[in-house]
Design a protein around this motif. Structure first.
Motif, PDB file in Angstrom:
ATOM      1  N   GLY A 134      62.355  11.680  58.196  1.00  0.00           N
ATOM      2  CA  GLY A 134      61.817  11.035  59.391  1.00  0.00           C
ATOM      3  C   GLY A 134      62.153   9.559  59.453  1.00  0.00           C
ATOM      4  N   ASP A 135      63.142   9.151  58.662  1.00  0.00           N
ATOM      5  CA  ASP A 135      63.506   7.739  58.571  1.00  0.00           C
ATOM      6  C   ASP A 135      64.657   7.448  59.539  1.00  0.00           C
ATOM      7  OD1 ASP A 135      64.855   5.290  57.635  1.00  0.00           O
ATOM      8  OD2 ASP A 135      63.453   5.397  55.958  1.00  0.00           O
ATOM      9  N   PRO A 136      64.419   6.651  60.594  1.00  0.00           N
ATOM     10  CA  PRO A 136      65.488   6.378  61.571  1.00  0.00           C
ATOM     11  C   PRO A 136      66.671   5.621  60.974  1.00  0.00           C
ATOM     12  CG  PRO A 136      63.571   4.987  61.987  1.00  0.00           C
ATOM     13  CD  PRO A 136      63.152   5.985  60.951  1.00  0.00           C
ATOM     14  N   LEU A 137      66.419   4.837  59.921  1.00  0.00           N
ATOM     15  CA  LEU A 137      67.498   4.091  59.269  1.00  0.00           C
ATOM     16  C   LEU A 137      68.470   5.048  58.589  1.00  0.00           C
ATOM     17  CD1 LEU A 137      68.550   1.245  58.743  1.00  0.00           C
ATOM     18  CD2 LEU A 137      67.068   1.131  56.720  1.00  0.00           C
ATOM     19  N   MET A 138      67.925   6.052  57.898  1.00  0.00           N
ATOM     20  CA  MET A 138      68.774   7.054  57.244  1.00  0.00           C
ATOM     21  C   MET A 138      69.548   7.861  58.277  1.00  0.00           C
ATOM     22  SD  MET A 138      68.614   7.482  53.771  1.00  0.00           S
ATOM     23  CE  MET A 138      68.534   9.213  53.331  1.00  0.00           C
ATOM     24  N   ALA A 139      68.850   8.345  59.311  1.00  0.00           N
ATOM     25  CA  ALA A 139      69.490   9.172  60.334  1.00  0.00           C
ATOM     26  C   ALA A 139      70.564   8.388  61.073  1.00  0.00           C
ATOM     27  CB  ALA A 139      68.454   9.694  61.319  1.00  0.00           C
ATOM     28  N   GLY A 140      70.270   7.135  61.409  1.00  0.00           N
ATOM     29  CA  GLY A 140      71.238   6.290  62.115  1.00  0.00           C
ATOM     30  C   GLY A 140      72.493   6.051  61.295  1.00  0.00           C
ATOM     31  N   THR A 141      72.309   5.880  59.993  1.00  0.00           N
ATOM     32  CA  THR A 141      73.463   5.682  59.103  1.00  0.00           C
ATOM     33  C   THR A 141      74.395   6.883  59.153  1.00  0.00           C
ATOM     34  OG1 THR A 141      72.162   4.293  57.602  1.00  0.00           O
ATOM     35  CG2 THR A 141      74.180   5.260  56.718  1.00  0.00           C
ATOM     36  N   PHE A 142      73.826   8.096  59.166  1.00  0.00           N
ATOM     37  CA  PHE A 142      74.660   9.300  59.176  1.00  0.00           C
ATOM     38  C   PHE A 142      75.301   9.549  60.536  1.00  0.00           C
ATOM     39  CE2 PHE A 142      72.070  10.394  55.365  1.00  0.00           C
ATOM     40  CZ  PHE A 142      73.136  10.499  54.481  1.00  0.00           C
ATOM     41  N   VAL A 143      74.667   9.087  61.621  1.00  0.00           N
ATOM     42  CA  VAL A 143      75.297   9.180  62.940  1.00  0.00           C
ATOM     43  C   VAL A 143      76.570   8.338  62.954  1.00  0.00           C
ATOM     44  CG1 VAL A 143      75.081   8.552  65.367  1.00  0.00           C
ATOM     45  CG2 VAL A 143      73.180   9.685  64.223  1.00  0.00           C
ATOM     46  N   VAL A 144      76.438   7.103  62.479  1.00  0.00           N
ATOM     47  CA  VAL A 144      77.599   6.199  62.427  1.00  0.00           C
ATOM     48  C   VAL A 144      78.662   6.746  61.468  1.00  0.00           C
ATOM     49  CG1 VAL A 144      78.368   3.884  61.777  1.00  0.00           C
ATOM     50  CG2 VAL A 144      76.232   4.173  63.031  1.00  0.00           C
ATOM     51  N   SER A 145      78.214   7.250  60.321  1.00  0.00           N
ATOM     52  CA  SER A 145      79.140   7.811  59.337  1.00  0.00           C
ATOM     53  C   SER A 145      79.924   8.984  59.914  1.00  0.00           C
ATOM     54  CB  SER A 145      78.363   8.255  58.096  1.00  0.00           C
ATOM     55  OG  SER A 145      79.212   8.807  57.132  1.00  0.00           O
ATOM     56  N   SER A 146      79.247   9.830  60.715  1.00  0.00           N
ATOM     57  CA  SER A 146      79.921  10.984  61.328  1.00  0.00           C
ATOM     58  C   SER A 146      81.013  10.530  62.294  1.00  0.00           C
ATOM     59  CB  SER A 146      78.908  11.859  62.065  1.00  0.00           C
ATOM     60  OG  SER A 146      77.977  12.406  61.174  1.00  0.00           O
ATOM     61  N   LEU A 147      80.710   9.523  63.097  1.00  0.00           N
ATOM     62  CA  LEU A 147      81.696   9.005  64.050  1.00  0.00           C
ATOM     63  C   LEU A 147      82.912   8.440  63.325  1.00  0.00           C
ATOM     64  CD1 LEU A 147      79.292   7.209  66.568  1.00  0.00           C
ATOM     65  CD2 LEU A 147      80.578   9.316  66.972  1.00  0.00           C
ATOM     66  N   CYS A 148      82.652   7.684  62.259  1.00  0.00           N
ATOM     67  CA  CYS A 148      83.758   7.062  61.515  1.00  0.00           C
ATOM     68  C   CYS A 148      84.575   8.092  60.739  1.00  0.00           C
ATOM     69  CB  CYS A 148      83.202   5.996  60.566  1.00  0.00           C
ATOM     70  SG  CYS A 148      82.463   4.593  61.407  1.00  0.00           S
ATOM     71  N   ASN A 163      74.390  -0.514  55.276  1.00  0.00           N
ATOM     72  CA  ASN A 163      75.271   0.659  55.231  1.00  0.00           C
ATOM     73  C   ASN A 163      76.075   0.834  56.509  1.00  0.00           C
ATOM     74  OD1 ASN A 163      74.490   1.307  52.690  1.00  0.00           O
ATOM     75  ND2 ASN A 163      73.543   3.258  53.190  1.00  0.00           N
ATOM     76  N   VAL A 164      75.428   0.577  57.655  1.00  0.00           N
ATOM     77  CA  VAL A 164      76.108   0.796  58.932  1.00  0.00           C
ATOM     78  C   VAL A 164      77.350  -0.085  59.055  1.00  0.00           C
ATOM     79  CG1 VAL A 164      75.915   0.624  61.431  1.00  0.00           C
ATOM     80  CG2 VAL A 164      74.059   1.650  60.110  1.00  0.00           C
ATOM     81  N   PRO A 165      77.236  -1.421  58.882  1.00  0.00           N
ATOM     82  CA  PRO A 165      78.463  -2.221  58.941  1.00  0.00           C
ATOM     83  C   PRO A 165      79.449  -1.887  57.822  1.00  0.00           C
ATOM     84  CG  PRO A 165      76.576  -3.589  58.330  1.00  0.00           C
ATOM     85  CD  PRO A 165      76.040  -2.285  58.794  1.00  0.00           C
ATOM     86  N   ALA A 166      78.930  -1.529  56.634  1.00  0.00           N
ATOM     87  CA  ALA A 166      79.819  -1.190  55.521  1.00  0.00           C
ATOM     88  C   ALA A 166      80.644   0.056  55.842  1.00  0.00           C
ATOM     89  CB  ALA A 166      79.008  -0.970  54.238  1.00  0.00           C
ATOM     90  N   VAL A 167      79.977   1.075  56.406  1.00  0.00           N
ATOM     91  CA  VAL A 167      80.672   2.318  56.769  1.00  0.00           C
ATOM     92  C   VAL A 167      81.695   2.056  57.865  1.00  0.00           C
ATOM     93  CG1 VAL A 167      80.374   4.560  57.872  1.00  0.00           C
ATOM     94  CG2 VAL A 167      78.842   3.888  56.032  1.00  0.00           C
ATOM     95  N   VAL A 168      81.278   1.311  58.898  1.00  0.00           N
ATOM     96  CA  VAL A 168      82.169   1.044  60.032  1.00  0.00           C
ATOM     97  C   VAL A 168      83.399   0.251  59.586  1.00  0.00           C
ATOM     98  CG1 VAL A 168      82.397  -0.192  62.214  1.00  0.00           C
ATOM     99  CG2 VAL A 168      80.351   1.159  61.772  1.00  0.00           C
ATOM    100  N   VAL A 169      83.162  -0.852  58.874  1.00  0.00           N
ATOM    101  CA  VAL A 169      84.287  -1.691  58.429  1.00  0.00           C
ATOM    102  C   VAL A 169      85.181  -0.930  57.465  1.00  0.00           C
ATOM    103  CG1 VAL A 169      84.925  -3.790  57.182  1.00  0.00           C
ATOM    104  CG2 VAL A 169      83.029  -3.847  58.801  1.00  0.00           C
ATOM    105  N   GLY A 170      84.567  -0.185  56.538  1.00  0.00           N
ATOM    106  CA  GLY A 170      85.350   0.569  55.559  1.00  0.00           C
ATOM    107  C   GLY A 170      86.252   1.599  56.209  1.00  0.00           C
ATOM    108  N   ARG A 171      85.702   2.360  57.140  1.00  0.00           N
ATOM    109  CA  ARG A 171      86.504   3.388  57.810  1.00  0.00           C
ATOM    110  C   ARG A 171      87.571   2.771  58.724  1.00  0.00           C
ATOM    111  NH1 ARG A 171      86.167   6.701  54.266  1.00  0.00           N
ATOM    112  NH2 ARG A 171      84.704   8.430  54.315  1.00  0.00           N
ATOM    113  N   LEU A 172      87.224   1.659  59.379  1.00  0.00           N
ATOM    114  CA  LEU A 172      88.220   1.003  60.236  1.00  0.00           C
ATOM    115  C   LEU A 172      89.370   0.435  59.408  1.00  0.00           C
ATOM    116  CD1 LEU A 172      86.044  -0.839  62.928  1.00  0.00           C
ATOM    117  CD2 LEU A 172      87.388   1.260  63.183  1.00  0.00           C
ATOM    118  N   LEU A 173      89.053  -0.052  58.209  1.00  0.00           N
ATOM    119  CA  LEU A 173      90.121  -0.538  57.320  1.00  0.00           C
ATOM    120  C   LEU A 173      91.068   0.602  56.937  1.00  0.00           C
ATOM    121  CD1 LEU A 173      88.175  -2.946  54.915  1.00  0.00           C
ATOM    122  CD2 LEU A 173      90.068  -3.581  56.440  1.00  0.00           C
TER     123      LEU A 173
END
Length: 247
Positions: free
Chosen positions: A209-223, A161-171
Motif C-alpha cells: 500500500g506504499d505509493p512510493l514503492m508502486a510509483g517506482t515500479f511504474v517508472v521502472s516498467s516504462l524505462c 530510485n525514480v530519478p536513478a532508474v530514469v537516468v540509468g535507463r536513458l544512459l
C-alpha cells in the motif's frame, strides 16, 4: 477425515500465500469468488514467483559477458544507477518490515547487478578498481542497514530510485542509439525485468500500500519497456567489428 485431508494443503498455503481467514473462506466455505482473498492469493503468488525468477534473471547477462569476454554495449553508469535503485528498494523494505514476497527479488537482483558491475570493470582493464568498488559497496550497505542510518535517509534513498532508474535507463538507451546496436545486452534479462516490473506494480499496491514503492515500479516498467523496444529494433544489428569478420 476432511480435517486430516485439509491439513497438508493448509500448511502449504497458510501463511505463505494466504491468511487463515482467507483459507477458510476459499477452501472451507468454498467461496471461490471472494475477490479480496483472491487478490491476496494472486499478489502473494506473483510476488513469490518474481522472487524465485529473480534468482536467474540476470544470469543470462552474466554468462553472455563471460562468454564474449567483453562488456561491449553496456553502460557502466546505467548498471551502477540500477544498483542504487535496487539497494534503495531493499533497504527501504527491510526498514519498513514489508513482506519478503513484496521485495525479495531486489536482494537477488542486487547480487547479480554488482557482479555485472565488477565484470564490466574487469573487462575494461580495471580489475583493482572493481575489487575496491565491491568492498566499498559492502561497507555502505552495512551502514544503511544499521541503526546508525535514520529513517528519513532511508526514505530519501527510496525516493531517489525514480530519478536513478530514469537516468540509468536513458544512459543505456543513449548508448544503444549511439552504437546502433545493443552489444552484449541479454534479451532474456531485459524482457524478464520488464515483465517483473509490470507485475510488481500490482503486488506493491496489494501488499505494501506504499505509493512510493508502486510509483517506482511504474517508472521502472516504462524505462525497461524502452530498452526492450530497442532490443527488438536492433535485433539484427551487430557491432561493426563482427560485421567486418562476416564480410
Amino acid at each position: 477425515m476432511a480435517a486430516e485431508a485439509d491439513g497438508p494443503l493448509k500448511r502449504l498455503l497458510v501463511p505463505i500465500l494466504l491468511p487463515e481467514k482467507c483459507y477458510d473462506q476459499l477452501f472451507v466455505q468454498w467461496d471461490l469468488l471472494h475477490v479480496p482473498c483472491l487478490k491476496i492469493l494472486l499478489s502473494k503468488g506473483l510476488g513469490l514467483g518474481i522472487v524465485a525468477g529473480s534468482l536467474l534473471v540476470k544470469l543470462p547477462q552474466v554468462f553472455k559477458i563471460l562468454g564474449a569476454k567483453s562488456a561491449e554495449g553496456l553502460s557502466l553508469q546505467s548498471v551502477m544507477l540500477e544498483l542504487v535503485a535496487l539497494t534503495g528498494t531493499m533497504v527501504y523494505s527491510i526498514t519498513n518490515n514489508f513482506p519478503f514476497s513484496s521485495w525479495g527479488e531486489a536482494l537477488f537482483l542486487m547480487l547479480q547487478t554488482i557482479t555485472i558491475c565488477f565484470l564490466v570493470m574487469h573487462y575494461r582493464g580495471q580489475t583493482v578498481k572493481g575489487v575496491a568498488f565491491l568492498a566499498c559497496y559492502g561497507l555502505v550497505l552495512l551502514v544503511l542497514l544499521s541503526p546508525l542510518t535514520p529513517l528519513t535517509v532511508v526514505t530519501l534513498l527510496q525516493a531517489s530510485n525514480v530519478p536513478a532508474v530514469v537516468v540509468g535507463r536513458l544512459l543505456q538507451a543513449a548508448t544503444n542509439y549511439h552504437n546502433g546496436h545493443t552489444g552484449q545486452l541479454s534479451a532474456i534479462t531485459v524482457f524478464l525485468l520488464f515483465g517483473g516490473s509490470l507485475a510488481r506494480i500490482f503486488t506493491s499496491i496489494q501488499e505494501t500500500g506504499d505509493p512510493l514503492m508502486a510509483g517506482t515500479f511504474v517508472v521502472s516498467s516504462l524505462c525497461n519497456g524502452l530498452i526492450a523496444a530497442q532490443l527488438l529494433f536492433y535485433w539484427n544489428a551487430r557491432p561493426p567489428h563482427r560485421q567486418k569478420k562476416a564480410e
